[in-house]
Write a protein that holds these residues in place. Structure first.
Motif, PDB file in Angstrom:
ATOM      1  N   MET A 123      46.284 -45.088  31.330  1.00  0.00           N
ATOM      2  CA  MET A 123      46.250 -45.507  32.731  1.00  0.00           C
ATOM      3  C   MET A 123      47.324 -46.542  33.056  1.00  0.00           C
ATOM      4  SD  MET A 123      43.856 -43.599  33.883  1.00  0.00           S
ATOM      5  CE  MET A 123      43.308 -44.261  35.448  1.00  0.00           C
ATOM      6  N   SER A 124      47.735 -47.319  32.057  1.00  0.00           N
ATOM      7  CA  SER A 124      48.779 -48.324  32.326  1.00  0.00           C
ATOM      8  C   SER A 124      50.129 -47.648  32.597  1.00  0.00           C
ATOM      9  CB  SER A 124      48.893 -49.295  31.155  1.00  0.00           C
ATOM     10  OG  SER A 124      49.267 -48.603  29.975  1.00  0.00           O
ATOM     11  N   SER A 125      50.303 -46.421  32.075  1.00  0.00           N
ATOM     12  CA  SER A 125      51.570 -45.714  32.309  1.00  0.00           C
ATOM     13  C   SER A 125      51.671 -45.188  33.742  1.00  0.00           C
ATOM     14  CB  SER A 125      51.711 -44.548  31.327  1.00  0.00           C
ATOM     15  OG  SER A 125      50.775 -43.526  31.631  1.00  0.00           O
ATOM     16  N   LEU A 126      50.580 -45.290  34.507  1.00  0.00           N
ATOM     17  CA  LEU A 126      50.575 -44.813  35.891  1.00  0.00           C
ATOM     18  C   LEU A 126      51.000 -45.904  36.873  1.00  0.00           C
ATOM     19  CD1 LEU A 126      47.197 -42.802  35.904  1.00  0.00           C
ATOM     20  CD2 LEU A 126      49.473 -42.004  35.275  1.00  0.00           C
ATOM     21  N   VAL A 127      51.302 -47.098  36.353  1.00  0.00           N
ATOM     22  CA  VAL A 127      51.676 -48.209  37.227  1.00  0.00           C
ATOM     23  C   VAL A 127      53.160 -48.112  37.605  1.00  0.00           C
ATOM     24  CG1 VAL A 127      51.911 -50.714  37.403  1.00  0.00           C
ATOM     25  CG2 VAL A 127      49.918 -49.718  36.262  1.00  0.00           C
ATOM     26  N   ILE A 128      53.435 -48.218  38.892  1.00  0.00           N
ATOM     27  CA  ILE A 128      54.819 -48.221  39.392  1.00  0.00           C
ATOM     28  C   ILE A 128      55.240 -49.669  39.671  1.00  0.00           C
ATOM     29  CG2 ILE A 128      56.394 -47.380  41.185  1.00  0.00           C
ATOM     30  CD1 ILE A 128      54.322 -45.078  41.616  1.00  0.00           C
ATOM     31  N   VAL A 129      54.447 -50.374  40.471  1.00  0.00           N
ATOM     32  CA  VAL A 129      54.637 -51.816  40.701  1.00  0.00           C
ATOM     33  C   VAL A 129      53.255 -52.458  40.535  1.00  0.00           C
ATOM     34  CG1 VAL A 129      55.347 -53.630  42.285  1.00  0.00           C
ATOM     35  CG2 VAL A 129      56.504 -51.402  42.337  1.00  0.00           C
ATOM     36  N   GLU A 130      53.100 -53.259  39.485  1.00  0.00           N
ATOM     37  CA  GLU A 130      51.771 -53.792  39.164  1.00  0.00           C
ATOM     38  C   GLU A 130      51.133 -54.492  40.371  1.00  0.00           C
ATOM     39  OE1 GLU A 130      51.361 -55.668  35.399  1.00  0.00           O
ATOM     40  OE2 GLU A 130      49.675 -56.907  36.056  1.00  0.00           O
ATOM     41  N   PRO A 168      56.397 -35.625  39.764  1.00  0.00           N
ATOM     42  CA  PRO A 168      57.676 -36.189  40.227  1.00  0.00           C
ATOM     43  C   PRO A 168      57.719 -37.704  40.051  1.00  0.00           C
ATOM     44  CG  PRO A 168      56.791 -34.631  41.825  1.00  0.00           C
ATOM     45  CD  PRO A 168      55.716 -34.847  40.804  1.00  0.00           C
ATOM     46  N   LYS A 169      58.859 -38.190  39.553  1.00  0.00           N
ATOM     47  CA  LYS A 169      59.008 -39.622  39.336  1.00  0.00           C
ATOM     48  C   LYS A 169      59.218 -40.328  40.677  1.00  0.00           C
ATOM     49  CE  LYS A 169      61.442 -42.881  36.358  1.00  0.00           C
ATOM     50  NZ  LYS A 169      62.513 -43.029  35.337  1.00  0.00           N
ATOM     51  N   VAL A 170      58.612 -41.479  40.832  1.00  0.00           N
ATOM     52  CA  VAL A 170      58.702 -42.264  42.067  1.00  0.00           C
ATOM     53  C   VAL A 170      59.317 -43.622  41.748  1.00  0.00           C
ATOM     54  CG1 VAL A 170      57.361 -43.472  43.848  1.00  0.00           C
ATOM     55  CG2 VAL A 170      56.761 -41.119  43.206  1.00  0.00           C
ATOM     56  N   GLU A 171      60.249 -44.045  42.596  1.00  0.00           N
ATOM     57  CA  GLU A 171      60.836 -45.377  42.442  1.00  0.00           C
ATOM     58  C   GLU A 171      60.758 -46.120  43.770  1.00  0.00           C
ATOM     59  OE1 GLU A 171      64.115 -44.627  38.895  1.00  0.00           O
ATOM     60  OE2 GLU A 171      64.769 -45.299  40.883  1.00  0.00           O
ATOM     61  N   ASP A 175      64.648 -52.259  49.350  1.00  0.00           N
ATOM     62  CA  ASP A 175      64.110 -52.491  50.700  1.00  0.00           C
ATOM     63  C   ASP A 175      62.639 -52.087  50.820  1.00  0.00           C
ATOM     64  OD1 ASP A 175      64.258 -49.779  50.553  1.00  0.00           O
ATOM     65  OD2 ASP A 175      65.617 -49.507  52.253  1.00  0.00           O
ATOM     66  N   GLY A 176      62.039 -51.691  49.676  1.00  0.00           N
ATOM     67  CA  GLY A 176      60.617 -51.344  49.674  1.00  0.00           C
ATOM     68  C   GLY A 176      60.338 -49.882  49.945  1.00  0.00           C
ATOM     69  N   GLU A 177      61.377 -49.109  50.254  1.00  0.00           N
ATOM     70  CA  GLU A 177      61.168 -47.689  50.521  1.00  0.00           C
ATOM     71  C   GLU A 177      60.845 -46.946  49.228  1.00  0.00           C
ATOM     72  OE1 GLU A 177      63.637 -43.828  52.275  1.00  0.00           O
ATOM     73  OE2 GLU A 177      64.485 -45.845  52.395  1.00  0.00           O
ATOM     74  N   ILE A 178      59.903 -46.008  49.327  1.00  0.00           N
ATOM     75  CA  ILE A 178      59.509 -45.218  48.159  1.00  0.00           C
ATOM     76  C   ILE A 178      60.362 -43.958  48.090  1.00  0.00           C
ATOM     77  CG2 ILE A 178      57.638 -43.907  47.088  1.00  0.00           C
ATOM     78  CD1 ILE A 178      55.685 -45.851  48.444  1.00  0.00           C
ATOM     79  N   GLU A 179      60.996 -43.750  46.933  1.00  0.00           N
ATOM     80  CA  GLU A 179      61.847 -42.573  46.754  1.00  0.00           C
ATOM     81  C   GLU A 179      61.226 -41.644  45.707  1.00  0.00           C
ATOM     82  OE1 GLU A 179      66.462 -41.405  45.563  1.00  0.00           O
ATOM     83  OE2 GLU A 179      65.719 -43.434  45.262  1.00  0.00           O
TER      84      GLU A 179
END
Length: 268
Positions: A123-130, A168-171, A175-179
Motif C-alpha cells: 500500500m505504501s507503493s500507491l502513494v504519489i504525494v504523502e 498509468p503512472k501519474v505525476e 504548479d500542482g497539475e496532475i499529469e
C-alpha cells in the motif's frame, strides 16, 4: 421456505449426508480435493487488470480499476483499496437485482480481509504525494455463475487481476497539475493469501464445497493462508467447529497452498 422447498431441501440433505457417510461426494471428488481451476484468456473489460476464472462450474470475473484521490486521514502514507462484490441475477435464481446485500458484502470482506491481513498489496507503493495524493485501487468482483465457494474463486481471481494490473503512472507538476503518463507500472504483490473454504457435513470436513454441499452443511468456515503458511484470516459463516477441526482445516489448507498459489502465479 415453502413446504415443497423444505421437502426438497430435506431430501437433498439426506442424500448428501448418506454419500458423505460412505466417503463420497456429490461430484465424485475426495473430501480434500479442489475442483479444476480454469483461467480464461482474453480481454473482457476496460479494467487495468482482470481475471475470469472457473472453479468447477462457479464462474467469476474480477477487474481492477485505478484512480487517484486523497488518502484516508489515519493512513496518509498508504494508498486505498476498495473491494466490492456484485451477485448478478444471471448467476443464480437466488440472487436479486439491486444494491449489494449482506451476502455480497460478506463475500467482499472475506476476500478483502485476506489480501489486507497478509499485506499482499504494498500500500505504501500507491502513494504519489504523502498525505495528499495516492492511487486508489477498486477491486470489482462479479459472480457470473454460482455453484458454490465464491470466497475461494473470487480470491484467486482477485490476486490474478491485481498481479496483471498495469496502471498509468501519474505525476504532479510544480504548479500542482496532475499529469497522466503513457508509462505504466505493475502492482507489487508481496504475498499470495489464498482462501480455503470448508463445510462440515456430519463429522467430515469437505474442501471447496459445491452449491448443494453448502446448502445442506452443518457448518462452514473460510481460512486464508499466506506464503509462510500462517492463517492470516478466518471467517466462520455458520455452525460450530471444534478446535481440532479448525486445526485440521488449517493443516489441509497449508498442504494445498503451493498448488493453488502456483496456479495464480502461472496465470499472472
Amino acid at each position: 421456505m415453502f413446504e415443497s422447498e423444505m421437502l426438497t431441501h430435506n431430501l437433498l440433505k439426506e442424500y448428501v449426508k448418506d454419500l458423505v457417510s460412505k466417503g463420497q461426494r456429490i461430484d465424485g471428488r475426495g473430501f480434500q480435493d479442489y475442483r479444476p481451476i480454469e483461467v480464461k484468456e482474453g480481454t473482457f473489460t476496460k479494467a487495468e487488470g482482470e481475471a475470469w476464472i472457473k472453479l468447477g462450474n462457479t464462474q467469476v470475473l474480477v477487474g481492477v480499476k485505478a484512480d487517484v484521490g486523497e488518502p484516508f486521514p489515519d493512513t496518509p502514507d498508504k494508498g486505498v483499496l476498495v473491494s466490492n462484490t456484485e451477485l448478478l441475477p444471471l448467476a443464480s435464481p437466488t440472487f436479486e437485482p439491486g444494491p449489494p446485500n449482506e451476502n455480497a458484502i460478506e463475500v467482499a470482506r472475506v476476500v478483502d480481509r485476506a489480501i489486507r491481513s497478509a499485506d499482499a498489496v504494498d500500500m505504501s507503493s500507491l502513494v504519489i504525494v504523502e498525505g495528499k495524493l495516492v492511487y486508489m485501487l477498486f477491486l470489482d468482483m462479479y459472480v457470473l455463475d454460482y455453484d458454490g465457494n465464491l470466497e475461494d474463486a473470487l480470491t484467486i481471481a482477485s490476486l490474478i487481476a491485481l498481479g496483471r494490473a498495469e496502471i498509468p503512472k501519474v505525476e504532479v507538476k510544480e504548479d500542482g497539475e496532475i499529469e497522466v503518463k503513457e508509462e505504466k507500472w505493475r502492482v507489487n504483490l508481496k504475498d499470495l493469501p489464498i482462501n480455503f473454504t470448508f463445510v462440515k457435513i456430519g463429522d467430515q470436513l469437505l474442501l471447496d464445497p459445491v452449491l448443494e454441499e453448502e446448502q445442506v452443511s452443518d457448518a462452514a468456515i473460510t481460512l486464508a493462508i499466506d506464503k509462510e503458511g500462517r492463517v492470516c484470516s478466518i471467517q466462520k459463516r455458520h455452525g460450530k467447529f471444534t478446535m481440532e477441526e479448525i486445526l485440521n482445516a488449517a493443516s489441509i489448507a497449508r498442504s494445498k497452498w503451493p498448488e493453488i498459489a502456483g496456479r495464480v502465479r502461472e496465470a499472472i
